[in-house]
Design a protein around this motif. Structure first.
Motif, PDB file in Angstrom:
ATOM      1  N   ALA A  45      46.651  48.028  37.739  1.00  9.72           N
ATOM      2  CA  ALA A  45      45.673  47.145  37.110  1.00  9.72           C
ATOM      3  C   ALA A  45      45.908  45.685  37.468  1.00  9.72           C
ATOM      4  CB  ALA A  45      45.731  47.316  35.590  1.00  9.72           C
ATOM      5  N   ALA A  46      47.146  45.356  37.873  1.00  9.07           N
ATOM      6  CA  ALA A  46      47.456  43.953  38.148  1.00  9.07           C
ATOM      7  C   ALA A  46      46.774  43.450  39.411  1.00  9.07           C
ATOM      8  CB  ALA A  46      48.963  43.771  38.268  1.00  9.07           C
ATOM      9  N   ASN A  47      46.294  44.361  40.242  1.00  5.73           N
ATOM     10  CA  ASN A  47      45.756  43.967  41.537  1.00  5.73           C
ATOM     11  C   ASN A  47      44.645  42.915  41.392  1.00  5.73           C
ATOM     12  OD1 ASN A  47      44.377  43.895  44.013  1.00  5.73           O
ATOM     13  ND2 ASN A  47      45.102  45.921  44.554  1.00  5.73           N
ATOM     14  N   TRP A  48      43.577  43.274  40.723  1.00  4.79           N
ATOM     15  CA  TRP A  48      42.461  42.335  40.610  1.00  4.79           C
ATOM     16  C   TRP A  48      42.781  41.193  39.657  1.00  4.79           C
ATOM     17  CZ3 TRP A  48      36.949  44.889  40.661  1.00  4.79           C
ATOM     18  CH2 TRP A  48      36.776  45.492  41.919  1.00  4.79           C
ATOM     19  N   MET A  49      43.609  41.464  38.663  1.00  8.83           N
ATOM     20  CA  MET A  49      43.947  40.382  37.734  1.00  8.83           C
ATOM     21  C   MET A  49      44.735  39.289  38.455  1.00  8.83           C
ATOM     22  SD  MET A  49      44.711  42.113  34.077  1.00  8.83           S
ATOM     23  CE  MET A  49      45.275  43.763  34.225  1.00  8.83           C
ATOM     24  N   GLU A  75      42.346  37.382  40.605  1.00  7.79           N
ATOM     25  CA  GLU A  75      41.581  36.447  39.785  1.00  7.79           C
ATOM     26  C   GLU A  75      42.422  35.202  39.481  1.00  7.79           C
ATOM     27  OE1 GLU A  75      40.858  37.597  35.765  1.00  7.79           O
ATOM     28  OE2 GLU A  75      38.897  36.650  35.692  1.00  7.79           O
ATOM     29  N   GLN A 135      38.337  48.358  39.420  1.00  5.72           N
ATOM     30  CA  GLN A 135      39.138  48.384  40.646  1.00  5.72           C
ATOM     31  C   GLN A 135      39.619  49.794  40.991  1.00  5.72           C
ATOM     32  OE1 GLN A 135      42.877  46.156  40.233  1.00  5.72           O
ATOM     33  NE2 GLN A 135      42.410  45.936  38.083  1.00  5.72           N
ATOM     34  N   ASN A 137      47.576  53.483  34.319  1.00  6.21           N
ATOM     35  CA  ASN A 137      48.127  52.532  35.278  1.00  6.21           C
ATOM     36  C   ASN A 137      47.071  51.527  35.717  1.00  6.21           C
ATOM     37  OD1 ASN A 137      49.478  52.047  38.319  1.00  6.21           O
ATOM     38  ND2 ASN A 137      50.875  52.295  36.610  1.00  6.21           N
ATOM     39  N   LEU A 156      46.542  39.865  32.234  1.00  4.55           N
ATOM     40  CA  LEU A 156      47.341  38.969  33.053  1.00  4.55           C
ATOM     41  C   LEU A 156      46.458  37.770  33.359  1.00  4.55           C
ATOM     42  CD1 LEU A 156      49.288  40.111  36.227  1.00  4.55           C
ATOM     43  CD2 LEU A 156      48.148  37.947  36.145  1.00  4.55           C
ATOM     44  N   CYS A 157      46.897  36.583  33.038  1.00 11.08           N
ATOM     45  CA  CYS A 157      46.065  35.422  33.360  1.00 11.08           C
ATOM     46  C   CYS A 157      46.934  34.210  33.605  1.00 11.08           C
ATOM     47  CB  CYS A 157      45.057  35.152  32.249  1.00 11.08           C
ATOM     48  SG  CYS A 157      45.763  34.598  30.714  1.00 11.08           S
TER      49      CYS A 157
END
Lengths: 182, 399
Positions: A110-114, A117, B369, B221, A60-61
């Motif tokens: 996984a989207a949390n830190w992406m 960022e 994370q 996930n 994700l960016c």
């Protein structure tokens, strides 16, 4: 299941919202654009539909196109279905003065830190993110460094002018109009 | 803050806050975690990252394509050649460059050597963190031999900048071949000796079995890839799922674990080292004849001798060094199996001398994370083991 079947399914489910940017060929993954309001429904559908099973968020960016009026900021999602070994790139754009995008952290941890960022570098506000703070830069920073208005090189430098190299830009790109040339 | 403490189910209602890192020998890099401890058990962890952030994505927007290779060195610096070659493959994919089979095989040899070096460090450091320093010192000797081989190929050891867009700057030298053959012969018995030191060691197993586990579902996930995902039982490997650089020619096994704990991660890496050795042997035995680079004068630097004596070579040399090579407009996502998992390069080109946007999908950044979740409820000493067995590399984490 292949890419054309996948796009057919998406078009059936979300008629009028799917715009194909790059068609799939042997080496490139297909790229589609959707309205930012449709991000959550589309990603949820791709993940939960057992036929597709695109349950892996590869990447994700953010990306910034200062010349696209009203669609300056974009978020790019790369999804992957391990079951069918299919990849899909999804883009959504929004205006720079209202950079609101839905967060997909509830679908993908996984989207949390992406997303953090992406917020850190592009200032994109992810609605519904549990903890939207800067992640790599210092908290005190008051700008979003990967936006194109922050060129790396000294703008007063004249010796690196592209015109001195007889370059008018490849493939119709006018270098004088690029943001880092102004 | 006070209500937060009271809401937690603590034995005597008091939690201690400790800083794990940023600089502590046990963290093997600059990582900070603020831990809330209930005596010996971790209640919550709050990681802070970005201590060595160097703005690679911004830097890359100001550099010609060939000058981005040194940036990739500094991502996962334990296996720089994989990053370098991954970047070269990305540019080749965008520009539509076909490389000869020999280059593919040479790249496979270098990348698998890098994978061995990466896994050796990770696994021997797990040993160090459980108190077994001996294996580490012996495996460092073996890593040194791999670094000497890099040196033969490209002249550098840690930040290798190995190869070029389109192939390698020179063919493998006889010295390299001799070193590689000696390594293939002498390394396996020493490695098995190291393995026997830890694999069924009672103390080691007591420390690592069940430490920092993650289920396959949570790992997916959280976007886990590489050995950490495979330890959780998912057989995803980029080399098999989307083969690059002729990996489809090689026959190898993808080891998987069951519990996704520290011991499984250790075992998966150990087996991957053996598989990498088998791949290198197969590549060396079947190394095709031919040129060590693609015939792409617009991208591949000509020999210095030619630059001095041939006009055409001089022109190409100038064009490449000045970043004048034509790059097509377009965008590609290319990924390789790095030491830690899927290392992706998302490149948008507007036809200019530098990328319009380059994003690195760094496996470490994505799976780190999950760390607070993995160590919750465990002992502090297990947290150290979990971190080293996840192989979090600061350079890759912070980009």
């Amino acid at each position: 299941m292949d890419h054309s079947r996948l796009l057919d399914l998406l078009n059936l489910k979300f008629p009028g919202h799917i715009q194909v940017l790059i068609q799939a060929d042997g080496k490139n993954i297909p790229s589609i654009e959707i309205p930012r309001e449709q991000i959550k429904p589309v990603l949820d559908y791709l993940k939960s539909d057992p036929q597709i099973a695109m349950s892996f968020l590869t990447d994700l960016c953010g990306v910034h196109y200062p010349d696209q009026a009203g669609k300056e900021l974009g978020v790019v999602y790369h999804l992957h279905s391990f079951v069918h070994n299919l990849r899909l790139r999804i883009k959504a754009f929004g205006p720079i003065d209202d950079p609101q995008f839905p967060s997909v952290t509830d679908l993908y941890a996984a989207a949390n830190w992406m997303e953090r960022e992406t917020y850190d570098f592009f200032g994109i506000q992810f609605q519904g993110h549990p903890d939207l703070r800067r992640i790599l830069n210092v908290d005190e920073m008051d700008y979003f460094p990967l936006r194109k208005e922050y060129p790396l090189e000294d703008r007063t430098r004249k010796d690196k002018d592209d015109r001195y190299f007889g370059r008018q830009g490849h493939e119709g790109v006018d270098f004088d109009k690029r943001i880092d040339r102004q | 803050m006070e209500s937060y403490f009271k809401s937690l189910d603590s034995i005597d209602g008091e939690l201690a806050t400790i800083n794990l890192g940023p600089t502590h020998p046990a963290t093997h890099g600059i990582f900070q975690n603020v831990l809330k401890m209930d005596s010996e058990h971790i209640v919550s962890a709050e990681p802070t990252i970005g201590y060595i952030h160097r703005a690679f994505e911004k830097l890359a927007e100001r550099r010609p394509f060939y000058q981005i290779t040194p940036i990739t060195d500094r991502l996962n610096y334990c296996s720089s050649p994989i990053n370098n070659i991954g970047w070269h493959l990305t540019v080749e994919k965008l520009a539509g460059i076909e490389v000869p089979k020999r280059v593919d095989y040479m790249r496979v040899i270098i990348m698998e050597l890098a994978r061995i070096a990466d896994h050796l460090i990770c696994n021997s450091v797990i040993g160090v963190d459980t108190g077994a320093l001996t294996g580490f010192t012996y495996m460092f000797q073996e890593r040194e031999r791999i670094y000497e081989m890099y040196e033969e190929v490209c002249g550098a050891r840690l930040t290798t900048n190995i190869g070029r867009i389109g192939g390698f700057e020179r063919d493998f030298s006889p010295v390299f071949m001799a070193k590689l053959k000696a390594f293939l012969k002498e390394f396996p018995p020493r490695f098995e000796e190291f393995n026997s030191l830890l694999e069924r060691n009672r103390i080691f197993m007591d420390r690592t079995v069940g430490a920092g586990p993650i289920t396959a579902e949570r790992a997916l996930n959280y976007g886990f890839t590489g050995p950490n995902l495979r330890a959780a039982g998912v057989d995803y490997d980029v080399r098999v799922m989307s083969p690059y650089s002729s990996y489809e020619d090689f026959d190898f096994i993808i080891p998987v674990g069951i519990n996704g704990d520290t011991y499984d991660r250790f075992m998966v890496r150990q087996e991957e080292i053996r598989q990498s050795l088998a791949i290198i042997k197969a590549a060396l035995d079947n190394l095709p004849q031919g040129l060590h680079h693609a015939e792409v004068p617009a991208y591949f630097l000509p020999d210095k001798e030619d630059v001095y004596h041939h006009m055409e070579a001089l022109i190409y040399h100038f064009k490449i060094v000045m970043g004048e090579v034509p790059i097509p407009v377009g965008e590609v996502y290319n990924c390789v199996e790095g030491g830690n998992g899927e290392l992706g390069f998302y490149l948008i080109s507007d036809g200019g001398r530098q990328p319009y946007r380059l994003h690195f999908r760094r496996p470490c950044f994505i799976y780190y994370q999950a760390y607070p979740e993995m160590i919750q409820g465990s002992l502090l000493s297990d947290a150290i083991l979990t971190m080293s067995s996840m192989n979090v590399i600061a350079g890759e984490l912070d980009a």
